[in-house]
Design an enzyme around this catalytic site. Structure first.
Site, PDB file in Angstrom:
ATOM      1  N   GLU A  71       0.488  -1.464   0.076  1.00  0.00           N
ATOM      2  CA  GLU A  71      -0.113   0.110  -0.473  1.00  0.00           C
ATOM      3  C   GLU A  71       0.783   1.296  -0.079  1.00  0.00           C
ATOM      4  O   GLU A  71       0.325   2.455  -1.308  1.00  0.00           O
ATOM      5  CB  GLU A  71      -0.766  -0.226   1.799  1.00  0.00           C
ATOM      6  CG  GLU A  71      -1.573   1.287   1.029  1.00  0.00           C
ATOM      7  CD  GLU A  71      -2.834   1.044   0.418  1.00  0.00           C
ATOM      8  OE1 GLU A  71      -3.391   2.550  -0.083  1.00  0.00           O
ATOM      9  OE2 GLU A  71      -2.993  -0.202  -0.897  1.00  0.00           O
ATOM     10  N   PHE A 128       7.674   4.571   2.023  1.00  0.00           N
ATOM     11  CA  PHE A 128       8.354   5.818   1.864  1.00  0.00           C
ATOM     12  C   PHE A 128       9.527   6.044   1.938  1.00  0.00           C
ATOM     13  O   PHE A 128      10.224   5.098   3.375  1.00  0.00           O
ATOM     14  CB  PHE A 128       7.589   6.663   2.594  1.00  0.00           C
ATOM     15  CG  PHE A 128       7.672   8.164   2.927  1.00  0.00           C
ATOM     16  CD1 PHE A 128       7.376   9.092   1.676  1.00  0.00           C
ATOM     17  CD2 PHE A 128       8.516   8.594   3.683  1.00  0.00           C
ATOM     18  CE1 PHE A 128       8.510  10.255   1.669  1.00  0.00           C
ATOM     19  CE2 PHE A 128       9.188   9.524   4.102  1.00  0.00           C
ATOM     20  CZ  PHE A 128       8.741  10.985   2.938  1.00  0.00           C
ATOM     21  N   VAL A 129      10.619   6.067   1.971  1.00  0.00           N
ATOM     22  CA  VAL A 129      11.906   6.970   2.615  1.00  0.00           C
ATOM     23  C   VAL A 129      12.087   8.323   2.459  1.00  0.00           C
ATOM     24  O   VAL A 129      11.976   9.546   1.586  1.00  0.00           O
ATOM     25  CB  VAL A 129      13.227   6.015   1.844  1.00  0.00           C
ATOM     26  CG1 VAL A 129      13.973   6.856   1.775  1.00  0.00           C
ATOM     27  CG2 VAL A 129      12.929   4.586   1.025  1.00  0.00           C
ATOM     28  N   GLY A 171      18.613   7.171  -2.302  1.00  0.00           N
ATOM     29  CA  GLY A 171      20.275   6.901  -3.174  1.00  0.00           C
ATOM     30  C   GLY A 171      21.076   6.303  -2.274  1.00  0.00           C
ATOM     31  O   GLY A 171      21.857   5.255  -2.950  1.00  0.00           O
ATOM     32  N   ILE A 176      17.781   2.187   0.561  1.00  0.00           N
ATOM     33  CA  ILE A 176      16.781   1.712   1.433  1.00  0.00           C
ATOM     34  C   ILE A 176      15.367   1.438   1.296  1.00  0.00           C
ATOM     35  O   ILE A 176      14.873   0.522   1.489  1.00  0.00           O
ATOM     36  CB  ILE A 176      16.782   2.989   2.217  1.00  0.00           C
ATOM     37  CG1 ILE A 176      18.118   3.722   3.757  1.00  0.00           C
ATOM     38  CG2 ILE A 176      15.440   3.018   3.715  1.00  0.00           C
ATOM     39  CD1 ILE A 176      17.692   4.259   3.972  1.00  0.00           C
ATOM     40  N   PRO A 214      11.032   9.365 -11.498  1.00  0.00           N
ATOM     41  CA  PRO A 214      11.677   8.544 -10.412  1.00  0.00           C
ATOM     42  C   PRO A 214      11.135   7.443  -9.902  1.00  0.00           C
ATOM     43  O   PRO A 214      12.321   6.227 -10.040  1.00  0.00           O
ATOM     44  CB  PRO A 214      12.435   9.571  -9.859  1.00  0.00           C
ATOM     45  CG  PRO A 214      11.758  10.931 -10.130  1.00  0.00           C
ATOM     46  CD  PRO A 214      10.367  10.025 -10.705  1.00  0.00           C
ATOM     47  N   TYR A 234      11.206   1.156  -9.951  1.00  0.00           N
ATOM     48  CA  TYR A 234       9.957  -0.115  -9.735  1.00  0.00           C
ATOM     49  C   TYR A 234      11.008  -0.807 -11.739  1.00  0.00           C
ATOM     50  O   TYR A 234      10.922  -2.331 -11.051  1.00  0.00           O
ATOM     51  CB  TYR A 234       8.853   0.742 -10.552  1.00  0.00           C
ATOM     52  CG  TYR A 234       8.790   1.322  -8.125  1.00  0.00           C
ATOM     53  CD1 TYR A 234       8.920   0.588  -7.231  1.00  0.00           C
ATOM     54  CD2 TYR A 234       7.495   1.618  -8.225  1.00  0.00           C
ATOM     55  CE1 TYR A 234       9.169   1.248  -5.817  1.00  0.00           C
ATOM     56  CE2 TYR A 234       7.372   2.259  -7.220  1.00  0.00           C
ATOM     57  CZ  TYR A 234       7.772   2.005  -5.901  1.00  0.00           C
ATOM     58  OH  TYR A 234       7.418   2.303  -5.155  1.00  0.00           O
TER      59      TYR A 234
END
Length: 161
Positions: free
Chosen positions: A86, A89-90, A96, A99, A129, A134
């Site tokens: 769902e 987020f980083v 970069g 993570i 991005p 992905y």
């Protein structure tokens, strides 16, 4: 993962942190007006007696910097469960560093270990991005499908006898 990064299951004590991370994701996606979940919602749905959604927290040098929130799906075509991601987020300041990839790998490993058939999620069509990231991880865009949503007054109308 590096020694600087750990991924751990979220706990009920993380409810406030999860809300903060969701708010940061909503801001990034320009959807803050849709983010109205409360800490009580998170505690009930992720940490109650019968949780239906799950969350992992990414920590960089011991500081929370990202998360995934996911749940199980089922494919009648495959006859197998899968995972729906769902949210991922980083913190933009730490992108970069691997993570996001580590969070994806963590869930992909769960899929493999549990014999699940699919690992799926949405990405906003303007978010180049993320789309490229992905794709670099083996993700295939499913452009032939259109998302359908019924909520608010339309849901009440559809669901009220």
């Amino acid at each position: 993962m590096t020694d600087l990064l750990t991924i751990r299951p979220a706990t009920a004590e993380d409810a406030s942190l999860i809300i903060q991370l969701v708010a940061a994701l909503a801001e990034y996606e320009e959807l803050s007006h849709e983010a109205n979940a409360s800490e009580a919602d998170i505690v009930r749905d992720l940490f109650g007696a019968d949780p239906k959604a799950f969350c992992e927290i990414a920590e960089w040098e011991g500081k929370p910097v990202g998360f995934t929130l996911w749940f199980y799906t089922y494919s009648t075509f495959q006859g197998r469960h899968g995972i729906w991601l769902e949210d991922l987020f980083v913190d933009p300041a730490l992108r970069g560093k691997g993570i996001g990839k580590a969070l994806l790998v963590n869930l992909a490993r769960r899929c493999v270990a549990e014999g699940l058939g699919r690992f799926e999620w949405w990405v906003l069509d303007w978010n180049e991005p993320s789309i490229e990231f992905y794709r670099s991880q083996g993700g295939v865009m499913q452009d032939e499908w259109t998302k359908v949503r019924v909520d608010g007054a339309a849901l009440l109308k559809l669901g009220t006898p």
